[in-house]
Design an enzyme around this catalytic site. Structure first.
Site, PDB file in Angstrom:
ATOM      1  N   ARG A  46       0.336  -2.951  -8.236  1.00  0.00           N
ATOM      2  CA  ARG A  46      -0.080  -4.135  -7.490  1.00  0.00           C
ATOM      3  C   ARG A  46       1.023  -5.195  -7.535  1.00  0.00           C
ATOM      4  O   ARG A  46       2.002  -5.030  -8.257  1.00  0.00           O
ATOM      5  CB  ARG A  46      -1.404  -4.692  -8.046  1.00  0.00           C
ATOM      6  CG  ARG A  46      -1.382  -4.741  -9.568  1.00  0.00           C
ATOM      7  CD  ARG A  46      -1.823  -5.981 -10.239  1.00  0.00           C
ATOM      8  NE  ARG A  46      -1.417  -7.209  -9.705  1.00  0.00           N
ATOM      9  CZ  ARG A  46      -0.367  -7.914 -10.137  1.00  0.00           C
ATOM     10  NH1 ARG A  46       0.436  -7.469 -11.095  1.00  0.00           N
ATOM     11  NH2 ARG A  46      -0.087  -9.076  -9.614  1.00  0.00           N
ATOM     12  N   GLN A 195      -5.967 -10.660 -13.189  1.00  0.00           N
ATOM     13  CA  GLN A 195      -4.519 -10.440 -13.359  1.00  0.00           C
ATOM     14  C   GLN A 195      -3.906 -11.515 -14.269  1.00  0.00           C
ATOM     15  O   GLN A 195      -2.934 -11.254 -14.976  1.00  0.00           O
ATOM     16  CB  GLN A 195      -3.806 -10.463 -12.000  1.00  0.00           C
ATOM     17  CG  GLN A 195      -4.130  -9.308 -11.076  1.00  0.00           C
ATOM     18  CD  GLN A 195      -5.274  -9.617 -10.147  1.00  0.00           C
ATOM     19  OE1 GLN A 195      -6.166 -10.408 -10.472  1.00  0.00           O
ATOM     20  NE2 GLN A 195      -5.285  -9.013  -8.980  1.00  0.00           N
ATOM     21  N   ASP A 236       2.021 -13.200  -1.246  1.00  0.00           N
ATOM     22  CA  ASP A 236       1.902 -11.855  -0.668  1.00  0.00           C
ATOM     23  C   ASP A 236       2.488 -11.797   0.730  1.00  0.00           C
ATOM     24  O   ASP A 236       2.850 -10.731   1.228  1.00  0.00           O
ATOM     25  CB  ASP A 236       0.444 -11.416  -0.647  1.00  0.00           C
ATOM     26  CG  ASP A 236       0.041 -11.014  -2.040  1.00  0.00           C
ATOM     27  OD1 ASP A 236      -0.300 -11.901  -2.837  1.00  0.00           O
ATOM     28  OD2 ASP A 236       0.128  -9.809  -2.350  1.00  0.00           O
ATOM     29  N   LYS A 246      -3.039 -14.797  -3.755  1.00  0.00           N
ATOM     30  CA  LYS A 246      -4.302 -14.438  -4.401  1.00  0.00           C
ATOM     31  C   LYS A 246      -5.387 -15.474  -4.147  1.00  0.00           C
ATOM     32  O   LYS A 246      -5.123 -16.676  -4.168  1.00  0.00           O
ATOM     33  CB  LYS A 246      -4.045 -14.286  -5.905  1.00  0.00           C
ATOM     34  CG  LYS A 246      -5.223 -13.904  -6.758  1.00  0.00           C
ATOM     35  CD  LYS A 246      -5.955 -12.683  -6.281  1.00  0.00           C
ATOM     36  CE  LYS A 246      -5.097 -11.449  -6.177  1.00  0.00           C
ATOM     37  NZ  LYS A 246      -5.749 -10.366  -5.384  1.00  0.00           N
TER      38      LYS A 246
HETATM   39  O1  MRU Z   1      -4.144  -8.236  -5.675  1.00  0.00           O
HETATM   40  P1  MRU Z   1      -2.784  -8.322  -6.334  1.00  0.00           P
HETATM   41  O2  MRU Z   1      -2.845  -8.295  -7.813  1.00  0.00           O
HETATM   42  O3  MRU Z   1      -1.832  -7.310  -5.746  1.00  0.00           O
HETATM   43  O4  MRU Z   1      -2.261  -9.757  -5.902  1.00  0.00           O
HETATM   44  C1  MRU Z   1      -1.031 -10.204  -6.372  1.00  0.00           C
HETATM   45  C2  MRU Z   1      -0.728 -11.599  -5.996  1.00  0.00           C
HETATM   46  O5  MRU Z   1      -1.501 -12.264  -5.327  1.00  0.00           O
HETATM   47  C3  MRU Z   1       0.606 -12.146  -6.414  1.00  0.00           C
HETATM   48  O6  MRU Z   1       0.542 -13.512  -6.608  1.00  0.00           O
HETATM   49  C4  MRU Z   1       1.633 -11.853  -5.298  1.00  0.00           C
HETATM   50  O7  MRU Z   1       1.603 -10.507  -4.941  1.00  0.00           O
HETATM   51  C5  MRU Z   1       3.005 -12.227  -5.701  1.00  0.00           C
HETATM   52  S1  MRU Z   1       3.632 -11.194  -6.964  1.00  0.00           S
HETATM   53  C6  MRU Z   1       5.258 -11.595  -7.232  1.00  0.00           C
END
Ligand code: MRU
Length: 344
Positions: A46, A195, A236, A246
């Protein structure tokens, strides 16, 4: 010993199963595109930049193990693998960007399948190497924004685990810490997949950086009490009008604006999607059990309606600056993002 979150080793992709952290460090050895797709869907892999590298390696696995006689056969199989990976998670643009890069590499080289296989793997390695390098630069540029004594709030996990190496938001924090700045981090737990509680605290603890864990809903109280001096999050997808990250990020950004706390976003250019606005982005919705259950224990009544978006949209007016590997983009530079689709 594994140095990076994801590595290519003798025809296999080796990565950490992030669902088992912080209790166990279990390495996955993935041998096919389908195995990588499954690991992405179940969030063993992830974090946006890591999803990009994993997507690239998934296509490299397809090319590596396919004994295609004809170039067309290899391209067809790569297209199929790309479709499998595209269907895993819709929001992080890095995944789609990496697939695009690998397919372009394969299609633009009129070589025999044997040579193309090498090209595809080399391109995947290049994507991974570039991400590691970008994160170190993001850390270097971003650390300028951090002062001695700062208390920095971060959300979700934008650390080494979410990238090939080092991390974006946590990369900035790491460099500031290595420069000797006495900083502290506040990590939100990040419901429902935790996370922050599981991964960000784990990474910071390993690096010896002081960290305090809070529940997501405590952010307003801490801001009101002036206990937070800066916010740094990852992304993302950065579109022309917003940052997608997130779920909970937008709430934090509103609170930061209300309390005059700088709100920074740290992300590599592979996260920029300047051809689109937030209207075009699919926000992933995940299964109800992530909210109705804790582990295998049901906590909500049977049959309750659930809405579980995994990401939210923070309009650029809430963002103080974006840190990428080319430097810092301040508010006055955002018009360039809006005006251009060719920032990359
Ligand atoms: O659902 P996830 O754990 O993949 O979401 C991750 C995030 O939202 C992070 O903040 C984002 O990917 C940036 S990681 C450098």
């Amino acid at each position: 010993m594994q140095k990076r979150t994801i590595e290519w080793r003798n025809g296999k992709v080796v990565t950490i199963d992030q669902t088992r952290l912080p209790h166990e460090t279990v390495f996955l050895e993935l041998e096919s595109c389908d195995e990588v797709a499954e690991a992405i869907k179940t969030m063993k892999i992830r974090g946006a930049p890591l999803l990009g590298a994993a997507a690239a390696y998934a296509l490299a696995l397809t090319a590596y193990h396919l004994k295609a006689k004809k170039r067309e056969e290899l391209i067809n199989e790569l297209e199929k693998a790309a479709e499998t990976i595209r269907k895993t998670r819709p929001t992080a643009v890095n995944l789609f960007w990496a697939i695009g890069r690998i397919l372009a590499k394969a299609k633009n080289n009129p070589e025999d399948p044997k040579t193309l296989r090498i090209f595809v793997l080399q391109e995947a390695q290049k994507i991974a190497n570039e991400d590691a390098a970008a994160n170190h630069l993001i850390g270097k540029y971003g650390a300028v924004l951090i002062n001695d004594g700062d208390v920095i709030l971060t959300h979700c996990n934008a650390g080494a685990l979410a990238t090939v190496d080092y991390g974006t938001a946590l990369g900035v924090i790491r460099v500031a810490w290595e420069q000797g700045k006495k900083i502290r981090v506040i990590a939100t737990e990040t419901r429902p997949k935790l996370q922050g509680a599981r991964l960000t605290t784990y990474e910071l603890k390993q690096s010896g950086i002081p960290v305090t864990l809070i529940v997501d809903s405590a952010v307003g109280y801490l801001m009101h009490k002036r206990l937070i001096s800066k916010v740094i999050v990852g992304a993302d997808r950065i579109v022309r009008d917003a940052v997608i990250n997130k779920i909970g990020t937008f709430t934090i950004a509103i609170l930061a604006k209300e309390h005059d706390v700088p709100f920074y976003v740290a992300a590599p250019k592979s996260t920029f999607d300047l051809a689109h606005t937030s209207k075009n982005v699919i926000i992933e919705e995940r299964k109800p059990e992530e909210i109705t259950h804790i582990g295998s224990q049901r906590i909500a009544p049977e049959g309750i309606e659930v809405f579980n978006p995994a990401f939210d949209i923070t309009p650029l007016e809430y963002v103080t600056a974006i840190i990428c590997e080319s430097g810092i983009l301040y508010k006055e530079d955002f018009s360039k993002l809006k005006a251009s689709s060719g920032f990359k």
